[in-house]
Write a protein that holds these residues in place. Structure first.
Motif, mmCIF file in Angstrom:
data_model
loop_
_atom_site.group_PDB
_atom_site.id
_atom_site.type_symbol
_atom_site.label_atom_id
_atom_site.label_comp_id
_atom_site.label_asym_id
_atom_site.label_seq_id
_atom_site.Cartn_x
_atom_site.Cartn_y
_atom_site.Cartn_z
ATOM 1 N N ASP A 166 0.898 -1.216 -0.122
ATOM 2 C CA ASP A 166 0.052 -0.069 -0.013
ATOM 3 C C ASP A 166 0.867 1.393 0.070
ATOM 4 O O ASP A 166 0.125 2.539 -0.165
ATOM 5 N N THR A 167 2.205 1.235 0.062
ATOM 6 C CA THR A 167 3.098 2.414 0.118
ATOM 7 C C THR A 167 2.923 3.130 -1.232
ATOM 8 O O THR A 167 3.238 2.405 -2.117
ATOM 9 N N ASP A 168 2.793 4.317 -1.148
ATOM 10 C CA ASP A 168 2.941 5.290 -2.352
ATOM 11 C C ASP A 168 4.456 5.456 -2.531
ATOM 12 O O ASP A 168 5.044 6.259 -1.935
ATOM 13 N N LEU A 169 5.112 4.516 -3.354
ATOM 14 C CA LEU A 169 6.432 4.653 -3.662
ATOM 15 C C LEU A 169 6.966 5.963 -4.233
ATOM 16 O O LEU A 169 8.097 6.302 -3.912
ATOM 17 N N GLY A 170 6.254 6.478 -5.055
ATOM 18 C CA GLY A 170 6.584 7.671 -5.665
ATOM 19 C C GLY A 170 7.104 8.738 -4.369
ATOM 20 O O GLY A 170 8.047 9.450 -4.448
ATOM 21 N N THR A 171 6.161 8.928 -3.329
ATOM 22 C CA THR A 171 6.041 9.741 -2.381
ATOM 23 C C THR A 171 7.420 9.238 -1.457
ATOM 24 O O THR A 171 8.316 10.059 -0.856
ATOM 25 N N ALA A 172 7.361 7.934 -1.072
ATOM 26 C CA ALA A 172 8.482 7.353 -0.170
ATOM 27 C C ALA A 172 9.843 7.618 -0.779
ATOM 28 O O ALA A 172 10.729 8.038 0.079
ATOM 29 N N VAL A 173 10.062 7.407 -2.005
ATOM 30 C CA VAL A 173 11.587 7.649 -2.688
ATOM 31 C C VAL A 173 11.643 9.306 -2.460
ATOM 32 O O VAL A 173 12.723 9.832 -2.071
#
Length: 442
Positions: A166-173
């Motif tokens: 469920d992680t928003d990877l764009g935001t996480a990176v």
């Protein structure tokens, strides 16, 4: 003798034997000219234009050996943060010829300030390239993550993030990029699908992907295919084809040492062939096993066999440590790792030096501007009293380190207090030149 006030003036290191980090033979009778932070020219003594020499401060180095600055490709300096200890550790690294360190997941709040202080000359230290750590939520019960996230919740900070489907990877990176990190470190407890998704997003946003060689349940081949740019800890290659559900479970699954006693292991061979084709770098950390808890001599022999197999397969190998020597040791752990690569992994001295210079710079994402003695690259250099090709232990004869064109003698750096403005020596003649780790590799 006039003091060099800044690094903008040209310096000509004359009559020195150059080992350029590219793996070729040593070249005697060479002049290396630097200006500002960069190498201006590398040429035979009699081929350097007179006007270039007239404009430079001369440092005569007959009988000395000049190499690219060394790179420790796997280190920790802030788990937990201890600023005075970190500065002492980094100052010793610089005086030992190390000009770049790859920081593999720490409290980046402190590391970012250490990197800034090094860059602007407030402390004597190598340059630092850092990684933000991504792992599955189950990993963040590890006490080291608590130490590196003091005052916050492990797994919920930009430098140490728990990743799920469920992680928003764009935001996480993007959050990781905001810490100043050069890469995402894929650490533990992630399946192949998420490993691949993290790698793709990190590369899309211009970050490197540094990973353990297995992060469980994702195994070595999964990391190569993700793709990771650098894979750490040769020991973990032994788990190719072995079902392990988490990094914590790995400690209960013994390595099948017999697989690696009769020659190259076929399953690992496939992984190494893929690494060679992709240019994936192996951060072997072979000497770590003599210092970290939870490993025995069987583990050490198997790790050495795996590093030798990787070397024979043509996989690029860098020199990373993941531990440090005692504070009263005159040289840091990197020198032990370089010696390990020769004595136990079958490298020549030239190959081990390349691992600790050019390949290390590439592992840190800096190979286009560091790691070899070539014009237009950064003037990161080390001067030795003795020939490291004759005996790699001669890397322990450092007389001078040059970082970004600024010259430091080993003796001068020994005298610096814990926190002080950077100082420079007076170049003008040769006579002037003066536990981490644990059961789980990090």
């Amino acid at each position: 003798m006039a003091r060099m006030e800044c690094c903008d003036r040209s310096i000509a290191f004359r009559s020195v034997t150059v080992i350029d980090g590219l793996g070729g033979p040593a070249r005697p009778g060479v002049t290396v000219v630097t200006r500002g932070e960069s190498i201006l020219a590398v040429a035979a003594d009699d081929a350097v234009p007179r006007e270039m020499l007239d404009a430079a401060q001369i440092v005569d180095l007959p009988g000395r050996y000049l190499l690219p600055g060394l790179v420790d490709a796997h280190q920790h300096i802030a788990t937990p943060p201890d600023r005075p200890a970190a500065e002492r550790m980094l100052r010793r690294a610089l005086r030992s010829g190390i000009t770049l360190v790859r920081i593999m997941g720490d409290d980046l709040r402190q590391v970012a300030d250490l990197a800034r202080a090094s860059l602007v000359g407030q402390i004597d230290a190598p340059d630092l390239r850092t990684a933000a750590l991504f792992a599955g939520p189950s990993f963040f019960t590890d006490p080291r993550t608590v130490a590196a996230c003091a005052g916050a919740v492990p797994g919920e900070v930009p430098w140490m993030q728990a990743i799920t489907e469920d992680t928003d990877l764009g935001t996480a990176v993007a959050m990781a990029r905001g810490t100043g990190a050069a890469a995402i470190k894929i650490y533990a407890d992630l399946p192949k699908k998420l490993v691949t998704a993290v790698a793709e997003e990190a590369h899309r946003q211009g970050l490197g992907v540094w990973a353990h060689a297995a992060v469980f349940p994702a195994g070595p081949r999964d990391l190569v295919e993700a793709p990771a740019d650098v894979m750490s800890h040769a020991t973990l290659l032994a788990y190719e084809g072995v079902a392990v559900r988490s990094f914590a479970e790995r400690a209960t699954v013994p390595i099948e040492h017999a697989r690696f006693r009769g020659g190259d292991d076929p399953a690992v061979r496939g992984v190494l062939d893929a690494m060679r084709r992709r240019g994936t770098i192996l951060d072997a950390t072979g000497s770590l096993l003599a210092h970290a808890e939870g490993f025995d001599e069987d583990d050490a022999r198997t790790t050495a066999a795996l590093v030798r197999q990787a070397h024979r397969a043509g996989v690029p190998i860098c020199a990373g440590t993941d531990y440090e020597t005692a504070v009263d040791d005159p040289y840091p752990a990197l020198h032990e790792e370089i010696e390990y690569l020769v004595e136990r992994a079958g490298m020549t001295a030239a190959e081990a030096i390349r691992a600790a210079t050019l390949i290390g710079a590439r592992a840190a994402g800096e190979g286009d501007r560091r790691g070899s003695v070539e014009s237009e690259k950064l003037a990161d250099l080390v001067v030795l009293a003795r020939d490291p090709y004759a005996d790699v232990r001669n890397l322990r004869s450092v007389e001078m380190t040059v970082k970004r064109g600024r010259v430091r003698s080993r003796d001068d750096l020994a005298e610096c207090p814990v926190t002080a403005p950077a100082r420079e020596i007076e170049p003008g003649g040769a006579q002037v030149i003066g536990e981490v780790g644990g059961a789980n590799p990090r």
